[in-house]
Structure formats: C-alpha cells, structure tokens
Design an enzyme around this catalytic site. Sequence first.
Site, mmCIF file in Angstrom:
data_model
loop_
_atom_site.group_PDB
_atom_site.id
_atom_site.type_symbol
_atom_site.label_atom_id
_atom_site.label_comp_id
_atom_site.label_asym_id
_atom_site.label_seq_id
_atom_site.Cartn_x
_atom_site.Cartn_y
_atom_site.Cartn_z
ATOM 1 N N GLY A 297 0.723 -1.215 -0.071
ATOM 2 C CA GLY A 297 0.107 0.045 -0.006
ATOM 3 C C GLY A 297 0.795 1.343 -0.023
ATOM 4 O O GLY A 297 2.001 1.260 -0.577
ATOM 5 N N SER A 298 0.328 2.201 0.581
ATOM 6 C CA SER A 298 1.179 3.536 0.627
ATOM 7 C C SER A 298 2.354 3.809 1.056
ATOM 8 O O SER A 298 3.221 4.942 0.661
ATOM 9 C CB SER A 298 0.139 4.474 1.294
ATOM 10 O OG SER A 298 -1.339 4.627 0.761
ATOM 11 N N VAL A 299 2.946 2.795 1.849
ATOM 12 C CA VAL A 299 4.167 2.826 2.234
ATOM 13 C C VAL A 299 5.345 2.878 1.143
ATOM 14 O O VAL A 299 6.255 3.271 1.089
ATOM 15 C CB VAL A 299 4.578 1.803 3.349
ATOM 16 C CG1 VAL A 299 3.922 2.108 4.677
ATOM 17 C CG2 VAL A 299 4.357 0.482 2.868
#
Lengths: 615, 160
Positions: A297-299
């Site tokens: 995801g966003s990491v």
Amino acid sequence: MKPVRSAATRRRPHLRIGIILVGLLLGFGGISVRLVLIQGLGGDEYTSFGTSQRMQTIVLPGARGSIFDRNGNDLAVSLPQRTIWANPTLIDRPVEVAAALAGPLGFDPAATAVLAGRLDGRSSGTQFAYVARRVDESVADAVAELKLPGIGFLEESKRFTPAGVLAHSVLGSVDVDNLGQSGLEMQYDKALSGTEGELVIETDIRRRALPGGEYELKAAQRGNDLVLTIDRSMQYETERALRAQIEAKGAQGGMVVVSRPATGEILALANFQRDAESGELVATGNNMAVTTVYEPGSVNKVITVAAALEEGLLTPETLIKVPDSLQVSDHRFSDHDNHPTEDYSVDRILTESSNVGTIKIAQMLGPDRVDSYLRRFGFGKATDLGFPHEAAGILLDRADYSGTSIGAIPIGQGIAVTAMQMLEAYNVLANGGLYVPPRLILATVDSAGQRHSTPSGKPRRVVSATTASQMRAMLVNVVAEGTGKRGGITGYDVAGKTGTARKPLPQGGYQDGAGNYHYVANFVGFLPAEDPELSIIVVIDEPVGDIFGGTVAAPVFADLAQYGMRLLRIPPPRVTTGGTLAGAADGSAREIVAVVEQERVRATAATSTAIAVGG
Amino acid sequence: MSPLSARAQVSSVAPSRAPAARPKAPSRPGHLRVVVPSKRRRLRVSPALVVGSLLLVVAVAFGVAIAQVFLAQGQVRLDQMEAELISEQSRYQTLRKDVAELESPSRIVAAAEKQGMVVPDDVVYLQPSNPDAEVAPLSGGVEAATAWSTVKPLLAAPAP
C-alpha cells in the site's frame, strides 16, 4: 625292604631318563604347537576377544552450540539428558516391565500397551528399542531405581529455549536428532552441530579404568555458538506490543521488525498468526516478516517520490495539480478523501498520502524508471540474510506491465514485498541513500571460546544523500502533520509513513463472497529523523473495524520507538512543542518536571492509571 | 757343570748291588684320591647379609605392591573426579538454563504482575535540560563486548 628292580632296568640305568625326556619333549611340543595356534594362527581372534573384554569405547557427544542474544543472554541451549532404552531379548515379561515403567514415565494405558509391544523380544527380535528419549533427571532416576532387567540409559542432548517462545520464528527448531528444521537452527545447522568424540580406556571386569592401562581420547568438538543481533528485551517488548494490538484490533496476525539502520542489525523480529482451527493467536514458527509477502500500500509511495527527486524531475516544493481521482487505463484511482483539484506540493502529496498525486509523479518517471528504482531499493529479490525459505517478493517484469501497472504499483498495489524488504527500503533513506544489508548474526564463538565478529554487508548507494535528506524531512512531516501522527513520540522527530492496502485473497481478487475487502495496515519509520538509530516496520493483517495504518500500526510503532530509545539510551535531541511536553517552552528541567506532574495528575484523575517516569 | 759330567759323578758314588724295592703305597679305595685343599678360602656368607638381602627383597616387593595400590587408588580417584567433573558440568549447564529461564522477560513480567504491578497506559519520560550532556554508552557496544570476552571463554569450555 629294598625296591625290586627289573634286570633290564638294573642293566640300563639311563632308560628312565630317556622315557622322562621323551615325555617332556612331547609335552613341550604340544604346548609349543598350541602356543603357535593361539599366538600365531589364531592370534587375531583371541586378540580381539581379549580387547573386547577389557577395552571400553565411550562415545562423547559433541554438544550443539548455543544461541545468544546480542548481550550474551541464552536464547537456545543444549543440555545432556538421559534416554531410556531396552534390550527386549533380555526382558522375559514385557507387559510387567512396561507397566512398571508407565508410572514414572507418565504413560497412559494405550501408550503402555504400545511400549509392551516394543519390549517383547520374541516378536520383535531386536536388541534395541527406545523407551523414552531425553527424559528429566527425576524421571530417569525413578526408572533407574526400578532396576528392571534389560533397561539401560544413554545420554543425548536436548534443545531448550529458556525464554520460551521468544523469537521462536527466528530461532527455529531442531528435530529429535538435533538437526535444524527451521529458522537459524536450520540455516546454521552445520556451524551449530558439534563433532562426536571418543574415549577408549582399558577397564577391569567391573568397568573401572585400569591404572596405567590404555587411555586414548579423541575429544568431542562443541559446535559454534551464534551471537544474534537480536536484543532479548526489545524482542520481548516487540512481541508484547504486537500481540496486544492484534488482540485489540481482532486482526488475523501481524509482524514487526526492529533494526539499526546504520549497521543493518535486526534488534527484534516478531510474528503472530491466528491458528486456523482454534482461532487462537500463536507465536508462529514461520518467520513471516521474511518468508511471506504482502501488498504494502501507501508505504510504497516513498520509492516513487525518491526516484523523482533523484532524477531531478521535481523538488519537495514542486506543485502538481491533483484531482481526487484519476483514470489510468481501465481503472479509476482515487484519493482517500474527496477534494477539489488542487495544486499539491510533493511534500503534501506524501504527507496526505495522495494516491492520485503519487500516480502523477510515477507517470512523470515512466514505467522503466519506476521499475528500476523499485529494484534498486531491494524489491524483487531476497535480502542477504539467507534465511530459510526467504521470499524474493513479487515484482512484475517490466515487459509484463499492464496499462494500470503504472497506477497500481507506485501506490503499493500489484506488488508484493516482505516486511524486511520494505524496512530495508526505508533504511536507505535513514542511511543517507545507502542500502545496508540486514543481518541477524553479530558473531560466532568457536569451541575454544574465540569470538569471531560477522562483518556488516557491503553497502551500496541507491539514491544521493540529498535525496535521502529531502525524503527524511518529508517523512517527518507525515508524522508531525499527516497520516502518521500516532507514530510520533515526545522529544524525538520521527520519520515515517502509513500504509493501508487491500489484501488479495487466495481465490483471487480483493473482495470476498460477501463483497467485503480485507486490509493490511502498516507503518514504517525511523528515529531520530536527523540521525536515525532505530527503524521499525509494523504490519497488522486484517484488522477489524479500524483498518488504517495510521491508527492500527502506528501506535505500535510509537510504543516500540519509545521503548527502543530508552533501551538504546538515546536521549531526545531537543524538546518538541508537541506531545505531552508542550508546556515546557524552553525545555528547562523545572518546566519539564512541572509538565510531567500536571500530566500525572491529569492521567490519574482521568484513567486512574499509573505513569512511569524513567530515564 | 754339564749334564754328562753330572751323570758320571752319580755313577761314581752309587753302590754296586741291585736297587732296593720302592716303598709300598698305603692301601686306598679304588677311585678315591686325595684332594688337595684349595688355597682359596671358602666364601663365608654372613647371616646378617642373607637376612638383610631377604628383607631388602621383601621390602622392594612390598614397595612395588604399595606403589601399585597407590596407582590403583589414584586411578579410582581420577575416575571419580572425571565423573564429578562431568556431573558438575551437567549441573552447571542446567543451572545456566535455570538462570536464563528466571531472567527471561516473560517470567519477570509475570512475577511483577503477580505483585500487582501494571504496565502504564502512558509513559512520560524525563529528559535532560542540556541535550548535549554526556550519556552512557549504547547497549550492545563496548560494554557488552567487554563483558562477553570475560565471560564467554568460561561458558564455552571444551567438552571432556
């Protein structure tokens, strides 16, 4: 009366002497022949027979090396234990013997019946059968007191983990023959295994060594010890915090890795998973942080942004027009919250974790450079740990990119990494742009007690120090002002990033039969941001209700970061204006104590919980 | 004087009658003869020397026997000490494991909780007013290495 002698005898006085001589010759001749037969022709047989009677060979087991944490605390040790065995051919009444053994061994009737079958020499015909392997001393003593015929003892070593299941997934396990089956026990099995020795002594009939008799010792070689980079206290706290959060969020599992970015040393590595049958949360033997992949995801956005900075396409202040959704090929990507089309700085895109903004940056880079930087940050191949069954992650070949890949991959979907890989990617930013390979082994100690340090892996540059510095500043903003606020701790600047990713299901797709999505919440960061000493990744699998990395994973990060700073004795570089010390404007001791006291009173009144004040 | 002249001299003084018969030897048993005593004196062994020699032989034999006994005793003692060594090493390893178990964080936390201690929901740390103040070395640094080098050689003593 005079003896009567024959005339012949009287006539031939030497006859007697001759007869005696012949007799002696025959006697000595016989003895000589026998002597030749025994000493010469049949000598070997008698020699071996005699040797077997008086020579005793004792096998000296080579103890398996221990595993220590970085401070010399025992994590796995081997101890000699007695194994009970039987010679069934010497046991006349196996059922009675089995019944007698069942008491001290704690066997139930079924196990006793099985044992009786093994002890029946008439049916098995064997001269050796295990009764019970590696029993406690008290049990062995109790069995010895029974003085049962045909029952003997031998010594074997048994593996113990004094701290219980602490770091279980890292240490791994050994089988009944002390061979490593998983984890470091398997990876370093050859180094840990000892070499058997042998003692040959000349004994009397009671098996006591004869004075001045033969004594030949081939000493056993103890296996090497391993000194891990793991810190037992940090490991315990990591497992405690992770378990508590998984329980609190009703999640299916989770993993945490804590490391020192500059050296790549792993301080703690925890994995928990719910048992498929009982639903109970267990410390799994599977080191999921290294062997299991997930969509981050966003990491993953930091890779795209760092690549764009490194390529000189933009700066943290560059403005990009960001709508709240964007069509890429056949899929429409959107931000978490609706918003009008605005000019976002790169810093803001990262701080607010804008999907659309990140995709637009990725489109500026193009798929080739996106793919190149993902690989440079260490994705798509296993780390240098060499851990058994370590996963390489799933990274599409550039040729296999679909139309939506340039939208999905930069925001951490359609790509799978291990938690270890993701932490190492953030360590690159913490290390001023250098990739330092992770490591779990600090040193080995040979059988003579000589310690051999294991050198750190060779670093390689991924991005420039300038890019790394810019990224660190933006990641500090993520924690200070953005989605990662719950990851901050008082007194330190924390750099980090949240991630909430939909979880692909085994049957394919992201939605289950009921149309629900399942999520992975994670948070990656390091501190102190200006000179990182500690980096942590927290991954929570399928939290229920609250699903976001910023609220599910970040608090665990904060707990561990706070504990880690104290453990490593890293003082806060300065007093921040946020957090519980907001009132301490100039950071003087008096003001700090006053604020702490106010906090204590407030907390006591509010929750009746204790506040620990420590250094 | 030459031999010829001597014989002539004897002849001139001898009587003219027949020579007288030899005196008869005394009667003796057939094969016996007189043994002239040797001029060497018979060796006379002193009784004290004999007794002394015997005592010496006995003493040597006894000494050998005693030495053998001491050797056997020494071997038995050696066996006992080796058994004791193995037993103590085993005990040491067991105690080491026990200590590690007692030191394990989970046991300490359990013991603390048993005494009513709780993990606080919020921890507030004090910090020095002077952030540049000297701080203690990091855990796992020189301190740990020094302690290790002192202790470890004892822990990893070669097996017997």
